[in-house]
Enzyme design. Structure first.
Site, PDB file in Angstrom:
ATOM      1  N   ASP A 236      89.172  -0.887  37.458  1.00  0.00           N
ATOM      2  CA  ASP A 236      90.196  -1.884  37.738  1.00  0.00           C
ATOM      3  C   ASP A 236      89.443  -3.179  38.039  1.00  0.00           C
ATOM      4  OD1 ASP A 236      92.490  -3.297  38.176  1.00  0.00           O
ATOM      5  OD2 ASP A 236      93.408  -1.816  39.496  1.00  0.00           O
TER       6      ASP A 236
HETATM    7  C1  BGC Z   1      95.617  -4.378  38.419  1.00  0.00           C
HETATM    8  C2  BGC Z   1      95.539  -3.681  37.079  1.00  0.00           C
HETATM    9  C3  BGC Z   1      95.482  -4.712  35.977  1.00  0.00           C
HETATM   10  C4  BGC Z   1      94.288  -5.611  36.213  1.00  0.00           C
HETATM   11  C5  BGC Z   1      94.105  -6.672  35.144  1.00  0.00           C
HETATM   12  C6  BGC Z   1      94.578  -5.459  38.602  1.00  0.00           C
HETATM   13  O1  BGC Z   1      94.944  -6.297  39.640  1.00  0.00           O
HETATM   14  O2  BGC Z   1      95.510  -3.429  39.456  1.00  0.00           O
HETATM   15  O3  BGC Z   1      96.641  -2.820  36.914  1.00  0.00           O
HETATM   16  O4  BGC Z   1      95.444  -4.086  34.731  1.00  0.00           O
HETATM   17  O5  BGC Z   1      94.453  -6.264  37.448  1.00  0.00           O
HETATM   18  O6  BGC Z   1      95.056  -7.677  35.274  1.00  0.00           O
END
Ligand code: BGC
Length: 706
Positions: A236
């Site tokens: 993540d």
């Molecule tokens: C989220 C993810 C997301 C990523 C990219 C993170 O804050 O938890 O689900 O895909 O950002 O935007």
């Protein structure tokens, strides 16, 4: 096949320099890695999420580029898809997303989110399917297949136990391993095995002390060894904390939210460790090989690749179908619904959600929608000018929210919340700040709405309220299930003057309804149902569509009845103990005799279905030994409708250590009035020594075998 692919990837990886390989395993932009031009290896381009393809940002800042070509089809959220209980529709929705992602030049779509809804308060619940692992897996798998048929990888997230937003970057989940395997991992297993997900995203939180994105247990033992997974594992954004651990783990790509790309753990710091011999270069090679295999599977390194397309008429049709089937008719005691458009000359719609768009909110799931039909627009559109539709907001949002505006000056300083999303542990419980000005304004709006509703002018009053993305949002959890903005008071007052009012609520998870539920005779639940959500809602209210949505989660009377809160902990502190064990959602309520407002699997129709005798049978053409539950269903009402027949495995002899019943199969069927069909439901799990219960919801059991 697999071996041949790997051999090709290995041969290509062998031609790469360390520098080139390092470039491929970390973000070189906020949503892309680096390619290797001399060998024709492109960067890997990713984008959020499940409700559509997110707008484009500048490569190194969270400033939206502001293209006019990144408006897209806005799909129903995962909770809405889950409420359809329709595998085929889930697949078609996935196909829309895959085509749009490809059409927008993406290689990976960062979804679907398939975490279990452990508590109704989790801010990202709207991005997740259900409290039940089987239902989640059954719908996620066709969704993923739908995406991937477009030569785009689905990236299931967040692996694993990412069930809250509070302290999401650090919270350490303490859950018994058998519980983990029974409740929290099966949907991921299905996504990987049945869905064939080519990518998986590690979660922010920790499990057994390890950060999930560099966890040896989750990534190596479970994913690679037990599940034989050879897809790509991505972190993540900002979920990697230690160069050594991440390098040695099975993580393949590190992504983050900051623009110091060279300083990412798997960038310069890793390169140094490899050069000094502290980390073997083979660890880097292994990651690169996974990435190259993915690229080959997506035909990025040659061969014919699908082109994709976005904003097509067909996509809008599909999202409308899905939205229609996601609407849940919770209550229709006096048969007020459906409304007869012929009898409506003047109606009043009350409630901010009636006139509110939601696409552009909620965190990384935000969508720059081509358009969004609100409930008010949907109603106006359906009535086609033959009825005067008036609107009264009835309530308004708070101007200031704790967390979004630390200094309280009414401005949020970052260009995008994501830029600062790694600060302060990454998440909090969002508490509404006392805001006298908003309260004052609401008092006025309430009086106006109630006065209008009480006037004899209107054939019908429809209230549309619930939550919005101030509550259903990444980065924060709700403090409780109460309706925000004094809506309880408003609904009570409206029902007093209009007892026949239709109440519609919208949200990603349930809300408390105790103050007015007995007075509300007609109650409809809709989620964030995409760009055609308002159309679908209006069609259900006015009987153009017979509702067929069923709750994919329990609607508790209060969060205190949810096991995460009353037995386990939520949101915990540095650690959170899942003391409720396997008793999540209805598994808890049904085992301990606790009444929800509306149970798992509940959802009414404008027609009635009768269930014939249920039997266990084997089906011709299926593997011998595969057990099917069969039953004849008849539509005994006057309208064509769809029923979801649910099968639960129940204990014969009460064993307090296991849930009383668990969902073990379902099938959705459409029947014309008087029509009969024999339904075949594949039984999931071991039916031996269990009672097999068939019904219209978890608590409306119609037939029992054994
Ligand atoms: C989220 C993810 C997301 C990523 C990219 C993170 O804050 O938890 O689900 O895909 O950002 O935007």
């Amino acid at each position: 096949m697999k071996k041949e692919l790997r051999d090709r990837a290995e041969a290509l990886a062998a031609q790469l320099t360390l520098e080139e390989k390092i470039g491929m395993i970390h973000g070189a932009e906020l949503f892309a890695t680096q390619g290797v031009e001399r060998l024709g290896i492109p960067p890997l381009r990713m984008s959020d999420s499940t409700m559509g393809v997110r707008q484009d940002f500048e490569p190194d800042s969270w400033k939206a580029i502001g293209h006019n070509n990144d408006f897209v089809t806005y799909l129903p959220c995962c909770s809405a898809l889950a409420a359809t209980w329709n595998r085929k529709l889930a697949g078609e929705a996935g196909s829309v997303l895959g085509a749009e992602a490809r059409g927008r030049g993406k290689d990976v779509i960062l979804g679907p989110g398939i975490n279990i809804k452990r508590s109704p308060l989790c801010g990202r619940n709207f991005e997740y399917f259900s409290e039940d692992p089987y239902l989640t897996g059954e719908l996620a798998a066709p969704f993923i297949q739908g995406v991937q048929q477009w030569d785009v990888a689905a990236c299931v997230k967040h692996f694993a136990v990412n069930n809250q937003e509070t302290e999401r970057l650090w919270v350490d989940v303490d859950v018994d391993e058998d519980v983990l395997r029974e409740i929290y991992l099966p949907a991921f297993y299905e996504a990987v095995k049945a869905g064939g997900a080519l990518m998986i995203m590690g979660a922010y939180n920790r499990l057994y002390g390890e950060h999930c994105c560099q966890s040896d247990f989750l990534l190596r033992k479970v994913l690679r060894e037990e599940w034989d997974y050879d897809g790509v594992i991505v972190s993540d954004w900002g979920g990697v904390h230690d160069t050594r651990l991440a390098a040695l783990s099975e993580l393949d790509i590190e992504m983050s939210v900051t623009s110091d790309f060279d300083q990412y753990k798997l960038a310069e710091p890793l390169k140094k460790l490899v050069e000094t011999g502290e980390i073997p270069e083979e660890r880097v090679d292994e990651k690169v090989i996974h990435i190259l295999m993915l690229m080959m599977r997506l035909h990025m390194l040659g061969g014919e690749r699908k082109r994709g397309c976005y904003n097509t008429e067909e996509h809008r049709q599909t999202v409308l179908y899905a939205a229609r089937e996601s609407v849940v008719l919770l209550k229709n005691e006096k048969g007020h619904l459906p409304l007869n458009p012929e009898k409506c000359h003047r109606i009043l719609v009350v409630g901010d959600n009636g006139d509110c768009t939601h696409a552009n909110g909620g965190g990384s799931g935000e969508i720059k929608a081509l358009y969004e039909i609100t409930p008010l627009m949907g109603i106006q559109k359906l009535l086609g000018g033959n009825c005067q539709v008036d609107f009264a907001p009835g309530y308004c949002r708070d101007r200031v929210y704790a967390g979004s505006d630390e200094d309280g000056d009414g401005k949020v300083s970052a260009a995008n919340w994501q830029e600062t999303s790694l600060e302060n542990g990454g998440g909090l419980v969002k508490v509404q700040k006392e805001d006298e000005a908003s309260r004052q304004q609401r008092r006025i709006l309430r009086q106006q709405a109630v006065k209008l509703a009480a006037s004899k002018e209107y054939d019908q009053v429809i209230f549309v309220g619930g939550l919005n993305h101030d509550q259903d949002s990444e980065g924060s959890d709700r403090p409780d299930m109460k309706l925000p903005y004094e809506q309880d008071e408003l609904i009570c007052e409206l029902l007093k003057v209009r007892p026949d009012m239709i109440t519609v609520l919208q949200g990603g998870s349930s809300v408390e309804m105790g103050q007015w539920i007995d007075q509300a005779h007609s109650l409809v639940w809709c989620w964030y149902a995409g760009m055609e959500g308002g159309t679908a809602l209006a069609e259900v209210l006015f009987g153009k569509v017979n509702p067929s949505g069923k709750l994919p989660e329990s609607f508790y009377k209060s969060h205190r009845d949810c096991s995460a809160h009353c037995v386990g902990e939520f949101p915990g502190g540095d650690k959170v103990r899942y003391g409720e064990g396997v008793f999540v959602g209805y598994r808890y309520l049904d085992s301990f005799g606790i009444e929800p407002d509306f149970c798992f699997g509940h959802g009414l129709s404008y027609t009635e279905f009768s269930y014939g005798e249920a039997r266990l049978e084997e089906k011709e053409g299926e593997q011998p030994g595969t057990v099917f539950v069969t039953c004849e269903i008849v539509n005994v009402g006057e309208r064509t409708g769809k029923e979801t027949i649910q099968v639960y495995l129940r204990q014969r002899v009460r064993d307090k250590k296991a849930p009383y019943q668990t969902l073990a199969g379902f099938e959705k069927v459409e029947l014309a009035p008087g029509e009969k069909k024999k339904i075949w439901i594949r039984l999931h799990g071991n039916g031996k020594d269990r009672e097999i219960a068939l019904g219209s919801s978890s608590r409306d059991i119609r037939k029992v075998i054994g």
